[in-house]
Enzyme design. Sequence first.
Site, PDB file in Angstrom:
ATOM      1  N   LYS A 106       5.130   2.385   0.185  1.00 17.01           N
ATOM      2  CA  LYS A 106       5.704   3.283   1.197  1.00 17.01           C
ATOM      3  C   LYS A 106       7.215   3.080   1.419  1.00 17.01           C
ATOM      4  O   LYS A 106       7.986   3.434   0.547  1.00 17.01           O
ATOM      5  CB  LYS A 106       4.880   3.207   2.478  1.00 17.01           C
ATOM      6  CG  LYS A 106       3.453   3.712   2.177  1.00 17.01           C
ATOM      7  CD  LYS A 106       2.545   3.949   3.332  1.00 17.01           C
ATOM      8  CE  LYS A 106       1.275   4.622   2.817  1.00 17.01           C
ATOM      9  NZ  LYS A 106       0.038   4.077   3.300  1.00 17.01           N
ATOM     10  N   TYR A 132      -7.651   0.305   5.498  1.00 15.54           N
ATOM     11  CA  TYR A 132      -7.570   1.017   4.231  1.00 15.54           C
ATOM     12  C   TYR A 132      -6.594   0.275   3.334  1.00 15.54           C
ATOM     13  O   TYR A 132      -5.501  -0.085   3.764  1.00 15.54           O
ATOM     14  CB  TYR A 132      -7.084   2.454   4.465  1.00 15.54           C
ATOM     15  CG  TYR A 132      -6.915   3.261   3.200  1.00 15.54           C
ATOM     16  CD1 TYR A 132      -8.022   3.679   2.449  1.00 15.54           C
ATOM     17  CD2 TYR A 132      -5.650   3.630   2.752  1.00 15.54           C
ATOM     18  CE1 TYR A 132      -7.865   4.429   1.296  1.00 15.54           C
ATOM     19  CE2 TYR A 132      -5.487   4.391   1.596  1.00 15.54           C
ATOM     20  CZ  TYR A 132      -6.596   4.785   0.868  1.00 15.54           C
ATOM     21  OH  TYR A 132      -6.440   5.532  -0.270  1.00 15.54           O
ATOM     22  N   ASP A 182      -1.807  -6.850   3.637  1.00 16.54           N
ATOM     23  CA  ASP A 182      -1.480  -5.550   3.089  1.00 16.54           C
ATOM     24  C   ASP A 182      -0.427  -4.926   4.002  1.00 16.54           C
ATOM     25  O   ASP A 182      -0.746  -4.354   5.040  1.00 16.54           O
ATOM     26  CB  ASP A 182      -2.735  -4.677   3.010  1.00 16.54           C
ATOM     27  CG  ASP A 182      -2.432  -3.301   2.431  1.00 16.54           C
ATOM     28  OD1 ASP A 182      -1.241  -2.971   2.254  1.00 16.54           O
ATOM     29  OD2 ASP A 182      -3.394  -2.558   2.169  1.00 16.54           O
TER      30      ASP A 182
HETATM   31  C1  PLP Z   1      -1.044   3.843   2.142  1.00 17.65           C
HETATM   32  C2  PLP Z   1      -1.688   2.516   2.083  1.00 17.65           C
HETATM   33  C3  PLP Z   1      -2.202   1.992   0.883  1.00 17.65           C
HETATM   34  C4  PLP Z   1      -2.246   2.797  -0.379  1.00 17.65           C
HETATM   35  O1  PLP Z   1      -0.993   3.108  -0.881  1.00 17.65           O
HETATM   36  P1  PLP Z   1      -0.863   4.331  -1.910  1.00 17.65           P
HETATM   37  O2  PLP Z   1       0.573   4.307  -2.298  1.00 17.65           O
HETATM   38  O3  PLP Z   1      -1.288   5.546  -1.167  1.00 17.65           O
HETATM   39  O4  PLP Z   1      -1.767   4.041  -3.059  1.00 17.65           O
HETATM   40  C5  PLP Z   1      -2.680   0.704   0.892  1.00 17.65           C
HETATM   41  N1  PLP Z   1      -2.692  -0.025   2.013  1.00 17.65           N
HETATM   42  C6  PLP Z   1      -2.221   0.439   3.190  1.00 17.65           C
HETATM   43  C7  PLP Z   1      -2.223  -0.439   4.390  1.00 17.65           C
HETATM   44  C8  PLP Z   1      -1.729   1.737   3.264  1.00 17.65           C
HETATM   45  O5  PLP Z   1      -1.306   2.206   4.451  1.00 17.65           O
END
Ligand code: PLP
Length: 435
Positions: free
Chosen positions: A268, A145, A240
């Site tokens: 995060k 994701y 990511d």
């Molecule tokens: C949470 C997450 C996102 C999205 O971040 P948001 O702040 O919710 O838009 C993208 N990539 C990874 C790996 C994530 O865990």
Amino acid sequence: MKAHQRSKELYERAVKVIPGGVNSPVRAFRAVGGDPVFIQRGEGAYLYDVDGNRYLDCIGSWGPLLLGHAHPDILSAISAQLPHGTTFGAPTELEVQFAEELCEAVPSLQKVRLVSSGTEATMSAIRVARGYTGRDVIVKFEGCYHGHADFLLAKAGSGVATLGLPECAGVPASITANTLTLPYNDVQALHTAFKEHGSAIAGVIVEPVVGNMGCVPPTPGFLEALREVTQRHGALLLFDEVMTGFRLAYGGAQERFGIMPDLTMLGKIAGGGLPLGAFGGRADIMDMVAPVGPVYQAGTLSGNPVAVAAGLATVQTLKARRHVLYERLDAMGSKLSDALRYAAEEAGVPVVVNQIGSMITVFFTDLPAVSNYAQAKTSNTQRFARWFRTLLEEGVYWPPSQFESAFLSDAMSEEDIFRLIEAARVGFHKAREVA
Ligand SMILES: *Cc1c(COP(=O)(O)O)cnc(C)c1O
């Protein structure tokens, strides 16, 4: 555990004015057959709901709270900024200092730009990769994701997996046509894709350790293969690290595995619990971004001083504690995963427990291992749901989805882990009653 009376009342009001009563789908507890618990406050490792129940928090706001709730250093950094104003739309010293700290912490970062969420970070980084290479195709992996941008929702993990959505409505096929989706940890599929489409591929985006199909670490050689094949074909490698950044090591998964991507996305933990994301990497690539280069990217609240103050305080706290903190989390995580395996076996419930550092998932599957999305999907989600509901009843707030990683925090004590293991043991016995 007191009845969830007030949560119920709030939920009834919420569904009338908010779709599903929640502002992000996984919060709804849909997949585990319950109504969401409304939270009043957090303190350290604990959450308190509006009915006066206390829970050990193994979600940590889905990633940000490595240091637990209401950490005093972060609260005082936010309080110190507030009297000076909340947004200027102009550069500040604080964001320079923060960018310097990020570039020092994350091995491959030379230049970085701040945004307001992980979603913004990934969609911007992909625009940069396409602008830099002059190519359109993006490779992603099933079950990973990367936020909710259109072209990244193909076979996505997290809430898309939890709700079992095959495709996301509202995303034109023409947009995902340039997204090539491959199985995670499959080096052969990767080589085949590059053999066929190599000259059209702008970049490969990957969660270096997946959290969004549940916790799935890379098998040995997978990240190395990604680095090698992208380099050979003139494509960029995008890590990511929105989830793994500052969680698996101070310098993220790239430090832990010793693999340097071209671009990195953060969010995060880096935002200290406020809305903040970042993308960065090699200076020559980042100089593609406007106003230096032709790739446009902007944000009214980007580099917001309150969010930056929270992020900076978090990163500085982690920097000071990094030599003890990550070892402590690793030890706590491996002790927990061993205990969970043992408890499940004792109850006669087949599981695979995937864990690395403070990320952990209990897959209710008969398979010997879970290393990709297809394997994760063999899990008995009814059994998981029963286990989850028992944990909640026992005062443990675990992710309400088989396909999300749980998170340990530095605020947890040995005693908290012991309580968690006891709750899980009760849960496994209940889960056995589910066919
Ligand atoms: C949470 C997450 C996102 C999205 O971040 P948001 O702040 O919710 O838009 C993208 N990539 C990874 C790996 C994530 O865990």
